[in-house]
Design an enzyme around this catalytic site. Structure first.
Site, PDB file in Angstrom:
ATOM      1  N   GLU A  89       0.832  -1.213   0.000  1.00 44.44           N
ATOM      2  CA  GLU A  89       0.000   0.000   0.000  1.00 44.44           C
ATOM      3  C   GLU A  89       0.858   1.250   0.000  1.00 44.44           C
ATOM      4  O   GLU A  89       0.532   2.239  -0.670  1.00 44.44           O
ATOM      5  CB  GLU A  89      -0.931  -0.035   1.202  1.00 44.44           C
ATOM      6  N   ASP A 134      -5.505  -5.348  11.674  1.00 37.59           N
ATOM      7  CA  ASP A 134      -6.479  -4.836  12.645  1.00 37.59           C
ATOM      8  C   ASP A 134      -5.946  -4.950  14.070  1.00 37.59           C
ATOM      9  O   ASP A 134      -6.103  -4.038  14.889  1.00 37.59           O
ATOM     10  CB  ASP A 134      -7.789  -5.620  12.532  1.00 37.59           C
TER      11      ASP A 134
END
Length: 333
Positions: A213, A281
């Protein structure tokens, strides 16, 4: 208990905080079957149904980790007016996550990710296919207003806000601008777990993404360590962030911040990886809790690094407990 020393603190320090998670929620559905033969219709196994499981996914997963570590989590998100949306609310309440910020949108489908798995115990189930039910239509201005109002109502007294961006449309530029402004007004940590749209998130207190990313955001391939160092440093300056952490899977992570020189932290127990689902997460939840407890960026990253390594040893979205994290920390000493 404080977090100023250079050694890793006891995980009890991560308890007692109030964190708001805002982002895209999903219902993660797992359909298990026993492979009996190959299909005559296509080169695929035929599975005889065994069981169905549903768990919280997307932005609900950092919230689950926050609760598991002894802190309070509130979730701000949207669901459809359907059975999946109702089921998600039931799961949130069962997980002791505050769902008062969950907004029901009548003309929208609740996101559901259905995974079909061949169960061949005692081996881990093998994923055969995944089918996603989702709605990519842009949020209306009215729904944006409701999301921002929900955040404004919950933010006083919070320690941090985590933007959990799964690229499903909730975190629009207008919503992100409101998060940034409200966090600044209330002196609340602004943390980001971005899977894209990095340019939305300028001036974050903590910005996390993975290496793929980061490379996409910068428009440059990460071909070697020197290029990674150059790219992550540039990302830090381009985003005007206080702390940038780029996770790199088995290669560990790199970070740079206002009070942290560029540095690399190796992965923890890289040989014991079964499923990377939800590792990011867990990472953002633990890192944010550590910053809320007053830890330095590098200490927060090391704690989160160990926690993420623990959850990838399990199948599907998982959470880390204080006892597990405490034992893992002890093993590093």
């Amino acid at each position: 208990m404080t977090c100023q020393a250079t050694h890793l603190p006891d995980p009890a320090l991560l308890a007692g905080h109030r964190i708001i998670v805002i982002g895209d929620i999903t219902l993660d559905e797992y359909l298990y079957g026993r492979a009996t033969r190959l299909s005559r219709e296509a080169p695929i196994p035929v599975l005889e149904f065994l069981r169905r499981e549903t768990i919280l996914g997307g932005a609900a997963n950092p919230a689950r980790n926050i609760v598991a570590l002894g802190s309070q989590a509130s979730l701000i998100t949207i669901v459809g007016n359907d059975e999946e949306g109702k089921h998600l609310r039931d799961l949130l309440q069962a997980a002791h996550i505050d769902d008062s910020g969950v907004i029901t949108v009548t003309d929208r489908v609740t996101t559901r990710k259905t995974r079909v798995l061949a169960d061949a115990a005692p081996r881990l189930p093998q994923q055969v296919a995944r089918l996603d039910y989702l709605d990519r239509q842009p949020l209306s201005a009215e729904i944006e207003e409701q999301v921002i109002a929900a955040l404004a109502g919950q933010l006083p007294g919070a320690d941090a806000v985590i933007c959990s961006d799964y690229q499903l449309g909730l975190l629009t530029p207008r919503v992100v601008d409101a998060v940034r402004t409200l966090c600044r007004q209330h002196d609340v940590i602004f943390a980001v777990d971005a899977q894209g749209h990095s340019h939305y998130y300028r001036h974050a207190d903590l910005f996390r993404c993975n290496d793929a990313e980061a490379a996409a955001a910068l428009g440059m391939p990460f071909i070697d360590e020197a290029v990674i160092a150059e790219g992550v440093t540039r990302l830090y300056h381009d985003l005007a962030a206080h702390l940038v952490i780029v996770t790199r899977g088995p290669a560990g992570l790199v970070l740079i911040g206002d009070h942290e020189p560029y540095q690399h932290i190796p992965a923890y127990h890289i040989s014991e990886v079964f499923d990377t689902t939800g590792a990011g997460d867990t990472f953002i939840a633990v890192a944010t809790l550590a910053l809320a407890a007053g830890c330095r960026g590098s200490i927060a990253a090391m704690l989160a690094n160990i926690a993420a390594a623990l959850v990838v040893r399990r199948f599907g979205n998982a959470v880390v407990t204080p006892a597990e994290l405490r034992a893992a920390i002890a093993a590093t000493r």
